[in-house]
Design an enzyme around this catalytic site. Structure first.
Site, mmCIF file in Angstrom:
data_model
loop_
_atom_site.group_PDB
_atom_site.id
_atom_site.type_symbol
_atom_site.label_atom_id
_atom_site.label_comp_id
_atom_site.label_asym_id
_atom_site.label_seq_id
_atom_site.Cartn_x
_atom_site.Cartn_y
_atom_site.Cartn_z
ATOM 1 N N GLN A 107 22.918 38.486 47.857
ATOM 2 C CA GLN A 107 22.608 37.280 48.637
ATOM 3 C C GLN A 107 23.493 36.641 49.568
ATOM 4 O O GLN A 107 23.351 36.761 50.851
ATOM 5 C CB GLN A 107 21.729 36.377 47.827
ATOM 6 C CG GLN A 107 21.072 35.202 48.344
ATOM 7 C CD GLN A 107 20.857 33.840 47.946
ATOM 8 O OE1 GLN A 107 21.542 33.589 46.718
ATOM 9 N NE2 GLN A 107 19.999 33.419 48.311
ATOM 10 N N ILE A 159 28.206 47.941 44.078
ATOM 11 C CA ILE A 159 27.946 48.887 43.141
ATOM 12 C C ILE A 159 26.915 49.699 43.519
ATOM 13 O O ILE A 159 26.830 50.964 43.068
ATOM 14 C CB ILE A 159 27.809 48.298 41.578
ATOM 15 C CG1 ILE A 159 27.745 49.316 40.587
ATOM 16 C CG2 ILE A 159 26.429 47.635 41.719
ATOM 17 C CD1 ILE A 159 27.869 48.673 39.065
ATOM 18 N N ARG A 160 26.135 49.215 44.472
ATOM 19 C CA ARG A 160 24.890 50.121 45.015
ATOM 20 C C ARG A 160 25.147 50.490 46.471
ATOM 21 O O ARG A 160 25.796 49.546 47.077
ATOM 22 C CB ARG A 160 23.724 49.195 44.781
ATOM 23 C CG ARG A 160 23.293 49.191 43.357
ATOM 24 C CD ARG A 160 22.146 48.086 43.269
ATOM 25 N NE ARG A 160 21.388 48.002 44.268
ATOM 26 C CZ ARG A 160 20.561 46.888 44.607
ATOM 27 N NH1 ARG A 160 20.244 46.558 43.674
ATOM 28 N NH2 ARG A 160 19.667 47.001 45.653
ATOM 29 N N TYR A 212 25.482 31.360 32.374
ATOM 30 C CA TYR A 212 26.270 31.406 33.652
ATOM 31 C C TYR A 212 27.018 30.062 33.945
ATOM 32 O O TYR A 212 28.218 30.302 34.365
ATOM 33 C CB TYR A 212 24.921 31.296 34.390
ATOM 34 C CG TYR A 212 25.048 31.188 36.152
ATOM 35 C CD1 TYR A 212 25.482 32.168 36.619
ATOM 36 C CD2 TYR A 212 24.873 30.071 36.819
ATOM 37 C CE1 TYR A 212 25.721 32.362 38.101
ATOM 38 C CE2 TYR A 212 25.223 29.731 37.839
ATOM 39 C CZ TYR A 212 25.604 31.015 38.739
ATOM 40 O OH TYR A 212 25.959 30.845 40.069
HETATM 41 N N1 SER Z 1 21.159 29.766 42.497
HETATM 42 C C1 SER Z 1 22.143 29.865 41.097
HETATM 43 C C2 SER Z 1 21.098 29.849 40.113
HETATM 44 O O1 SER Z 1 19.986 29.679 40.288
HETATM 45 C C3 SER Z 1 23.012 28.676 40.917
HETATM 46 O O2 SER Z 1 24.120 28.673 41.663
HETATM 47 O O3 SER Z 1 21.595 30.681 39.213
#
Ligand code: SER
Length: 324
Positions: free
Chosen positions: A14, A37-38, A144
């Site tokens: 993105q 990687i693609r 994350y």
């Molecule tokens: N845009 C990300 C997510 O929603 C947050 O940094 O995981």
């Protein structure tokens, strides 16, 4: 002075899809190497300058590519996002932290500078939600977020211990129109535009009053480049700047879209995993340190972003229809 030669790792994602062409314009197309990687990625990135097909988990290949192109600066954009990370936590840890460690080790050996994107995901339910301070409680509930805090700390560590010029930003949700995000919690704010234009109706996976910090892609790109070009002497919070542009909830966004498409309908079907993540993140961050240390300021407001998204996507979708 050494010429800046940049590699964008994850250039097909993105952010990379829009950052790479801007960097090429500024630094010269041959001085910005795209890698992913693609190879089925946005044609502007693939064809607009050098491209290397590369898995950044493959250390040897990473070193080869960096030496081959005499790279001096890395934008490391590879990461599994928050919602998909909850389905594949080990993979998220391995990719997000493992690939960053590969990059930092090479940066240490070859004296490269590194941009490491962080996120609102570093915050958690015990963080103050409004005007979230630069330095505050950070106990994220997602893998994350844990990997992103780890990225901030590793950036600090490599800077302090080895003098690697690491820099990073805590991005809010990013709204864009070239490559769709995948597996994030803030993705609704991109999907809604496609559905508004193509179907006239959008089913939102968050509740209507869920506020989150958001930013339009041109601002996000400018933030990253401005930080990388800033005088290092001014950077106190170098790996973790809060940056902010607009804060809205799905209802606000839908109302703004309705000003352009009066028949647009939004309905709500909250997804428990994504809702819990969104509820744990700030409504809006205090970005005064970024403003003070490298003169950050946002340009796009919610109405300006919506107007631009709709007109850009409308042109793109009409073009695609013509082609098919
Ligand atoms: N845009 C990300 C997510 O929603 C947050 O940094 O995981």
């Amino acid at each position: 002075m050494q010429k800046t030669r940049i590699i964008v790792i994850g250039a097909g994602g993105q952010i990379g899809s829009e950052l790479t062409p801007v960097l090429r314009k500024e630094y010269g197309e041959n001085n910005v190497i795209a890698s992913d990687i693609r190879s089925d990625i946005c044609p502007a990135v693939l064809e607009g300058g050098p491209f290397e097909l590369m898995d950044c988990m493959d250390n040897q290949r990473l070193i080869e590519v960096i030496i081959k192109h005499k790279v001096t600066q890395i934008y490391h954009l590879v990461a599994l996002l928050s919602a998909v990370g909850e389905h594949k936590p080990l993979m998220a840890w391995n990719i997000n932290v493992g690939s960053l460690l590969n990059v930092l080790e090479i940066a240490r050996e070859l004296h490269l500078s590194v941009f490491i994107p962080s996120s609102i995901g570093v915050f958690g339910p015990s963080t103050p939600k409004k005007n979230t301070p630069q330095e505050t409680i950070m106990r994220p509930i997602t893998i994350y977020g844990i990997t992103k805090i780890c990225g901030e700390m590793l950036g600090d560590y490599y800077f302090k211990k080895y003098g690697v010029d690491t820099r990073g930003i805590r991005f809010p949700g990013i709204i864009s129109n070239v490559t769709k995000p995948g597996g994030g919690t803030t993705d609704y704010a991109v999907e809604i535009f496609y559905d508004a234009l193509q179907k006239g109706i959008y089913t939102c996976y968050l509740k209507e009053d869920t506020y989150l910090d958001m930013m339009y892609m041109p601002d996000a790109i400018r933030a990253a480049i401005t930080l990388m070009e800033a005088n290092p002497k001014t950077l106190i919070h170098r790996n973790a700047y809060n940056v902010s542009a607009m804060s809205f909830c799905p209802r606000d966004l839908a109302e703004e879209i309705k000003k352009h498409i009066p028949t647009f309908v939004i309905e709500y079907k909250p997804d428990p995993v994504k809702q819990a993540i969104a509820d744990s993140w700030p409504d809006n961050m205090d970005d005064s340190m970024a403003k003070k240390e490298w003169h950050w300021h946002a340009t796009y407001t919610l109405p300006e972003m919506v107007k631009d998204m709709l007109s850009t996507l409308k042109k793109q979708l009409t073009q695609e229809e013509k082609l098919s």
